[in-house]
Design an enzyme around this catalytic site. Structure first.
Site, PDB file in Angstrom:
ATOM      1  N   PRO A   2      43.384  40.756  48.383  1.00  0.00           N
ATOM      2  CA  PRO A   2      41.942  40.776  48.166  1.00  0.00           C
ATOM      3  C   PRO A   2      41.564  41.730  47.030  1.00  0.00           C
ATOM      4  O   PRO A   2      41.884  42.909  47.066  1.00  0.00           O
ATOM      5  CB  PRO A   2      41.378  41.278  49.499  1.00  0.00           C
ATOM      6  CG  PRO A   2      42.508  41.198  50.471  1.00  0.00           C
ATOM      7  CD  PRO A   2      43.751  41.322  49.672  1.00  0.00           C
ATOM      8  N   GLU A   3      40.896  41.177  46.013  1.00  0.00           N
ATOM      9  CA  GLU A   3      40.363  41.983  44.920  1.00  0.00           C
ATOM     10  C   GLU A   3      38.849  41.785  44.917  1.00  0.00           C
ATOM     11  O   GLU A   3      38.286  41.358  45.918  1.00  0.00           O
ATOM     12  CB  GLU A   3      41.014  41.562  43.594  1.00  0.00           C
ATOM     13  CG  GLU A   3      42.551  41.574  43.657  1.00  0.00           C
ATOM     14  CD  GLU A   3      43.214  41.126  42.370  1.00  0.00           C
ATOM     15  OE1 GLU A   3      42.596  41.246  41.311  1.00  0.00           O
ATOM     16  OE2 GLU A   3      44.355  40.635  42.425  1.00  0.00           O
TER      17      GLU A   3
END
Length: 272
Positions: A2-3
DNA sequence: AACGCGCCCTGTCCGC
DNA sequence: TGCGGACAGGGCGCGT
Protein backbone atom coordinates in the site's frame (compact mmCIF):
# COMPACT_ATOMS: atom_id res chain seq x y z
CA UNK A 1 2.31 -2.75 -1.04
CA UNK A 2 0.00 0.00 0.00
CA UNK A 3 1.32 3.40 -1.09
CA UNK A 4 -0.41 6.74 -1.53
CA UNK A 5 -3.12 5.64 -4.01
CA UNK A 6 -4.05 2.65 -1.88
CA UNK A 7 -4.21 4.74 1.32
CA UNK A 8 -6.28 7.35 -0.53
CA UNK A 9 -8.71 4.71 -1.77
CA UNK A 10 -9.15 3.29 1.72
CA UNK A 11 -9.55 6.74 3.29
CA UNK A 12 -12.19 7.80 0.74
CA UNK A 13 -14.15 4.61 1.30
CA UNK A 14 -13.95 4.73 5.08
CA UNK A 15 -14.71 8.42 5.46
CA UNK A 16 -18.49 8.32 4.90
CA UNK A 17 -18.84 5.01 6.69
CA UNK A 18 -16.92 5.96 9.82
CA UNK A 19 -18.10 9.52 10.39
CA UNK A 20 -19.78 9.89 13.79
CA UNK A 21 -18.78 6.34 14.70
CA UNK A 22 -17.91 6.01 18.38
CA UNK A 23 -15.20 3.66 19.56
CA UNK A 24 -16.39 1.63 22.54
CA UNK A 25 -13.57 -0.88 23.01
CA UNK A 26 -10.28 -2.03 21.54
CA UNK A 27 -9.01 -5.58 21.11
CA UNK A 28 -5.26 -5.75 20.61
CA UNK A 29 -4.26 -9.21 19.39
CA UNK A 30 -0.74 -8.30 18.32
CA UNK A 31 0.98 -5.55 20.24
CA UNK A 32 3.86 -5.39 17.79
CA UNK A 33 1.78 -3.27 15.38
CA UNK A 34 1.45 -0.55 18.00
CA UNK A 35 3.97 2.24 17.65
CA UNK A 36 4.71 4.62 20.48
CA UNK A 37 4.56 2.14 23.37
CA UNK A 38 3.37 3.58 26.63
CA UNK A 39 0.76 5.88 25.08
CA UNK A 40 -2.04 3.73 26.43
CA UNK A 41 -3.43 2.85 23.05
CA UNK A 42 -6.16 0.50 24.20
CA UNK A 43 -7.28 2.77 27.04
CA UNK A 44 -7.09 6.04 25.13
CA UNK A 45 -9.36 5.18 22.20
CA UNK A 46 -12.70 4.20 23.75
CA UNK A 47 -15.09 7.13 23.92
CA UNK A 48 -13.63 8.93 20.92
CA UNK A 49 -15.88 9.78 17.97
CA UNK A 50 -14.61 9.79 14.38
CA UNK A 51 -14.70 13.18 12.67
CA UNK A 52 -13.34 11.95 9.35
CA UNK A 53 -10.82 9.75 7.58
CA UNK A 54 -8.00 11.21 5.52
CA UNK A 55 -4.48 10.48 4.40
CA UNK A 56 -0.95 11.76 4.93
CA UNK A 57 1.68 10.26 2.65
CA UNK A 58 0.92 6.56 2.53
CA UNK A 59 -0.73 6.63 5.95
CA UNK A 60 -4.48 6.47 6.57
CA UNK A 61 -5.35 9.07 9.21
CA UNK A 62 -8.49 8.63 11.29
CA UNK A 63 -9.30 12.00 12.87
CA UNK A 64 -11.46 12.14 15.98
CA UNK A 65 -13.76 14.94 17.04
CA UNK A 66 -11.39 15.80 19.89
CA UNK A 67 -8.66 16.34 17.24
CA UNK A 68 -6.76 13.25 18.28
CA UNK A 69 -5.53 11.21 15.34
CA UNK A 70 -4.97 7.54 14.67
CA UNK A 71 -2.26 7.11 12.05
CA UNK A 72 -2.29 3.77 10.25
CA UNK A 73 0.74 2.75 8.27
CA UNK A 74 -0.25 -0.38 6.36
CA UNK A 75 3.31 -1.64 5.94
CA UNK A 76 3.44 -4.43 3.38
CA UNK A 77 0.28 -6.40 4.03
CA UNK A 78 -1.91 -4.24 6.26
CA UNK A 79 -5.66 -3.93 5.60
CA UNK A 80 -8.32 -1.73 7.17
CA UNK A 81 -11.66 -3.44 6.70
CA UNK A 82 -15.07 -2.85 8.24
CA UNK A 83 -16.62 -5.91 9.82
CA UNK A 84 -19.75 -5.64 7.66
CA UNK A 85 -17.78 -5.53 4.39
CA UNK A 86 -17.78 -8.63 2.15
CA UNK A 87 -14.02 -8.97 2.51
CA UNK A 88 -14.08 -9.10 6.30
CA UNK A 89 -14.18 -12.89 6.21
CA UNK A 90 -10.79 -12.90 4.48
CA UNK A 91 -9.19 -11.14 7.44
CA UNK A 92 -7.48 -14.07 9.06
CA UNK A 93 -4.70 -12.09 10.74
CA UNK A 94 -6.51 -9.41 12.67
CA UNK A 95 -3.97 -7.58 14.83
CA UNK A 96 -6.26 -4.86 16.23
CA UNK A 97 -10.03 -4.53 16.32
CA UNK A 98 -11.82 -1.26 17.13
CA UNK A 99 -15.32 -2.01 18.34
CA UNK A 100 -17.88 0.64 17.45
CA UNK A 101 -21.04 1.64 19.27
CA UNK A 102 -23.25 0.74 16.30
CA UNK A 103 -22.18 -2.88 16.50
CA UNK A 104 -19.69 -2.81 13.65
CA UNK A 105 -15.95 -2.98 14.16
CA UNK A 106 -12.96 -1.73 12.22
CA UNK A 107 -10.40 -4.47 11.65
CA UNK A 108 -6.70 -3.93 11.23
CA UNK A 109 -5.50 -7.11 9.55
CA UNK A 110 -1.82 -7.65 8.77
CA UNK A 111 -0.23 -10.98 7.88
CA UNK A 112 3.38 -9.87 8.30
CA UNK A 113 2.73 -7.18 10.88
CA UNK A 114 5.07 -4.65 9.29
CA UNK A 115 2.32 -2.06 9.73
CA UNK A 116 2.05 0.43 12.56
CA UNK A 117 -0.84 2.05 14.42
CA UNK A 118 -0.02 5.24 16.29
CA UNK A 119 -2.37 7.43 18.32
CA UNK A 120 -1.57 11.14 18.56
CA UNK A 121 -3.11 13.71 20.85
CA UNK A 122 -3.87 17.05 19.16
CA UNK A 123 -0.70 18.72 20.41
CA UNK A 124 1.48 15.78 19.36
CA UNK A 125 0.38 15.68 15.74
CA UNK A 126 2.24 18.68 14.25
CA UNK A 127 5.62 17.20 15.14
CA UNK A 128 4.77 13.87 13.51
CA UNK A 129 3.27 15.60 10.50
CA UNK A 130 6.47 17.62 10.08
CA UNK A 131 8.52 14.42 9.80
CA UNK A 132 6.74 13.66 6.54
CA UNK A 133 7.74 15.38 3.34
CA UNK A 134 5.80 17.10 0.58
CA UNK A 135 2.44 15.74 -0.53
CA UNK A 136 3.07 14.90 -4.20
CA UNK A 137 -0.47 15.86 -5.23
CA UNK A 138 -0.40 19.20 -3.42
CA UNK A 139 0.36 22.56 -5.10
CA UNK A 140 3.72 22.97 -3.37
CA UNK A 141 5.12 19.82 -4.99
CA UNK A 142 6.69 21.71 -7.87
CA UNK A 143 9.56 20.75 -10.16
CA UNK A 144 11.68 23.37 -8.40
CA UNK A 145 10.87 21.95 -4.97
CA UNK A 146 11.76 18.44 -6.13
CA UNK A 147 14.97 19.62 -7.79
CA UNK A 148 16.02 21.54 -4.67
CA UNK A 149 15.92 18.27 -2.77
CA UNK A 150 17.41 15.92 -5.37
CA UNK A 151 20.45 18.11 -5.97
CA UNK A 152 21.49 17.71 -2.35
CA UNK A 153 21.45 13.90 -2.40
CA UNK A 154 23.89 11.41 -3.86
CA UNK A 155 21.74 8.34 -3.26
CA UNK A 156 20.19 6.55 -6.26
CA UNK A 157 17.08 8.43 -7.33
CA UNK A 158 14.89 5.39 -6.63
CA UNK A 159 16.11 5.34 -3.02
CA UNK A 160 15.61 9.09 -2.78
CA UNK A 161 11.97 8.72 -3.81
CA UNK A 162 11.36 6.13 -1.08
CA UNK A 163 12.43 8.61 1.61
CA UNK A 164 9.15 9.65 3.23
CA UNK A 165 10.72 12.77 4.72
CA UNK A 166 11.29 14.14 1.21
CA UNK A 167 8.21 13.16 -0.80
CA UNK A 168 5.51 11.45 1.26
CA UNK A 169 3.53 8.55 -0.12
CA UNK A 170 5.70 7.19 -2.92
CA UNK A 171 6.80 3.57 -2.47
CA UNK A 172 8.74 1.17 -4.66
CA UNK A 173 6.00 0.52 -7.22
CA UNK A 174 5.13 4.14 -8.03
CA UNK A 175 8.73 5.34 -7.73
CA UNK A 176 9.71 2.89 -10.48
CA UNK A 177 6.68 3.69 -12.62
CA UNK A 178 7.35 7.42 -12.34
CA UNK A 179 11.04 6.94 -13.23
CA UNK A 180 10.00 4.98 -16.32
CA UNK A 181 7.68 7.78 -17.37
CA UNK A 182 10.47 10.31 -16.85
CA UNK A 183 13.05 8.22 -18.71
CA UNK A 184 15.41 8.12 -15.73
CA UNK A 185 17.21 4.96 -14.66
CA UNK A 186 16.53 4.06 -10.99
CA UNK A 187 20.27 3.83 -10.28
CA UNK A 188 20.97 7.42 -11.31
CA UNK A 189 22.35 9.55 -8.47
CA UNK A 190 19.71 12.01 -7.34
CA UNK A 191 22.04 14.98 -7.83
CA UNK A 192 22.57 13.94 -11.45
CA UNK A 193 18.91 14.46 -12.32
CA UNK A 194 18.75 17.48 -14.59
CA UNK A 195 16.35 20.38 -14.26
CA UNK A 196 14.35 19.15 -17.26
CA UNK A 197 14.27 15.61 -15.89
CA UNK A 198 13.07 16.88 -12.52
CA UNK A 199 10.10 18.41 -14.30
CA UNK A 200 9.37 15.11 -16.07
CA UNK A 201 9.78 13.22 -12.82
CA UNK A 202 7.49 15.56 -10.91
CA UNK A 203 4.85 15.17 -13.61
CA UNK A 204 5.38 11.42 -13.81
CA UNK A 205 4.89 11.04 -10.08
CA UNK A 206 1.68 13.06 -10.10
CA UNK A 207 0.30 11.36 -13.21
CA UNK A 208 0.94 7.81 -12.05
CA UNK A 209 -0.48 8.50 -8.59
CA UNK A 210 -3.61 10.11 -10.01
CA UNK A 211 -4.12 7.31 -12.52
CA UNK A 212 -3.66 4.71 -9.81
CA UNK A 213 -6.19 6.46 -7.55
CA UNK A 214 -8.65 6.52 -10.46
CA UNK A 215 -8.17 2.74 -10.67
CA UNK A 216 -8.47 2.20 -6.90
CA UNK A 217 -4.82 1.33 -6.43
CA UNK A 218 -2.53 -1.56 -7.32
CA UNK A 219 -2.99 -5.06 -6.01
CA UNK A 220 0.25 -6.85 -6.74
CA UNK A 221 -0.32 -9.53 -4.15
CA UNK A 222 -1.82 -8.54 -0.83
CA UNK A 223 -3.43 -5.13 -1.05
CA UNK A 224 -7.18 -4.89 -0.48
CA UNK A 225 -9.38 -1.82 -0.09
CA UNK A 226 -11.72 -1.12 2.83
CA UNK A 227 -14.31 -3.46 1.34
CA UNK A 228 -11.74 -6.21 0.88
CA UNK A 229 -11.59 -5.73 -2.90
CA UNK A 230 -8.53 -5.67 -5.15
CA UNK A 231 -7.24 -2.55 -6.88
CA UNK A 232 -7.39 -2.19 -10.66
CA UNK A 233 -4.07 -0.58 -11.57
CA UNK A 234 -1.87 -3.70 -11.76
CA UNK A 235 -2.54 -4.33 -15.48
CA UNK A 236 -1.45 -0.75 -16.18
CA UNK A 237 2.00 -1.11 -14.58
CA UNK A 238 4.70 -0.55 -17.19
CA UNK A 239 7.81 -1.80 -15.41
CA UNK A 240 7.09 -3.04 -11.89
CA UNK A 241 7.12 -6.84 -11.77
CA UNK A 242 7.67 -7.06 -15.55
CA UNK A 243 11.23 -8.42 -15.67
CA UNK A 244 11.97 -9.98 -19.06
CA UNK A 245 8.73 -8.76 -20.62
CA UNK A 246 8.76 -6.20 -23.44
CA UNK A 247 8.84 -2.49 -22.70
CA UNK A 248 5.45 -1.00 -23.55
CA UNK A 249 7.22 1.83 -25.36
CA UNK A 250 10.10 0.20 -27.26
CA UNK A 251 9.83 -3.55 -26.83
CA UNK A 252 13.18 -4.02 -25.08
CA UNK A 253 13.11 -6.59 -22.27
CA UNK A 254 12.54 -4.98 -18.86
CA UNK A 255 15.45 -5.47 -16.48
CA UNK A 256 15.50 -6.06 -12.74
CA UNK A 257 18.30 -4.88 -10.50
CA UNK A 258 18.41 -5.12 -6.71
CA UNK A 259 19.15 -1.77 -5.09
CA UNK A 260 19.67 -1.83 -1.32
CA UNK A 261 17.63 -5.02 -0.94
CA UNK A 262 14.70 -3.88 -3.07
CA UNK A 263 13.96 -4.79 -6.67
CA UNK A 264 14.21 -2.02 -9.23
CA UNK A 265 12.62 -2.60 -12.64
CA UNK A 266 13.47 -0.45 -15.66
CA UNK A 267 13.75 -0.38 -19.42
CA UNK A 268 17.49 -0.30 -20.29
CA UNK A 269 16.71 1.45 -23.54
CA UNK A 270 14.15 4.10 -22.48
CA UNK A 271 15.76 4.94 -19.14
CA UNK A 272 19.23 6.47 -19.05
C1' DA B 1 24.83 13.91 8.59
C1' DA B 2 23.77 11.22 4.91
C1' DC B 3 23.66 6.81 3.59
C1' DG B 4 23.54 1.71 3.55
C1' DC B 5 22.58 -2.47 5.76
C1' DG B 6 20.30 -5.99 8.60
C1' DC B 7 16.31 -7.02 10.87
C1' DC B 8 11.36 -7.69 11.72
C1' DC B 9 7.47 -11.25 9.92
C1' DT B 10 4.92 -15.14 7.42
C1' DG B 11 2.76 -16.93 3.07
C1' DT B 12 4.21 -18.63 -1.22
C1' DC B 13 7.07 -20.82 -4.29
C1' DC B 14 10.78 -23.81 -5.78
C1' DG B 15 13.70 -27.88 -5.77
C1' DC B 16 14.67 -32.36 -4.13
C1' DT C 1 3.74 -35.58 -0.54
C1' DG C 2 6.57 -33.22 2.57
C1' DC C 3 9.95 -30.22 3.86
C1' DG C 4 13.74 -26.80 4.05
C1' DG C 5 15.26 -22.64 2.23
C1' DA C 6 14.91 -18.47 -0.55
C1' DC C 7 12.18 -14.60 -1.37
C1' DA C 8 9.06 -10.56 -0.91
C1' DG C 9 9.83 -5.38 1.26
C1' DG C 10 8.41 -0.48 4.46
C1' DG C 11 10.43 1.42 8.12
C1' DC C 12 13.52 1.62 11.82
C1' DG C 13 17.80 1.18 14.57
C1' DC C 14 22.38 1.20 14.12
C1' DG C 15 27.11 1.66 12.33
C1' DT C 16 30.16 4.23 9.37
Amino acid sequence: MPELPEAETIARDLHPRLQEAKVTAVDVHHEDVLGRPGTGFGDALPGRVVAGVGRRGKNVVIAFQDEGRLLVNLGMTGRLVLSDAPGAADCRHVAVRLLLQDGRSLLYDDVRRFGLLELFEPEEWPARDAELGLEPLADDFTADALRDMTRRSRTPIRNFLLDQSKVAGVGNIYALEALFRAGIRPTRRANRVTRAEATSLRNGIRDVLEEAIANRGTTFSDYRDAAGERGGFEPLLQVYGREGRPCTRCGTAIKRKVLTNRSAFYCPSCQR
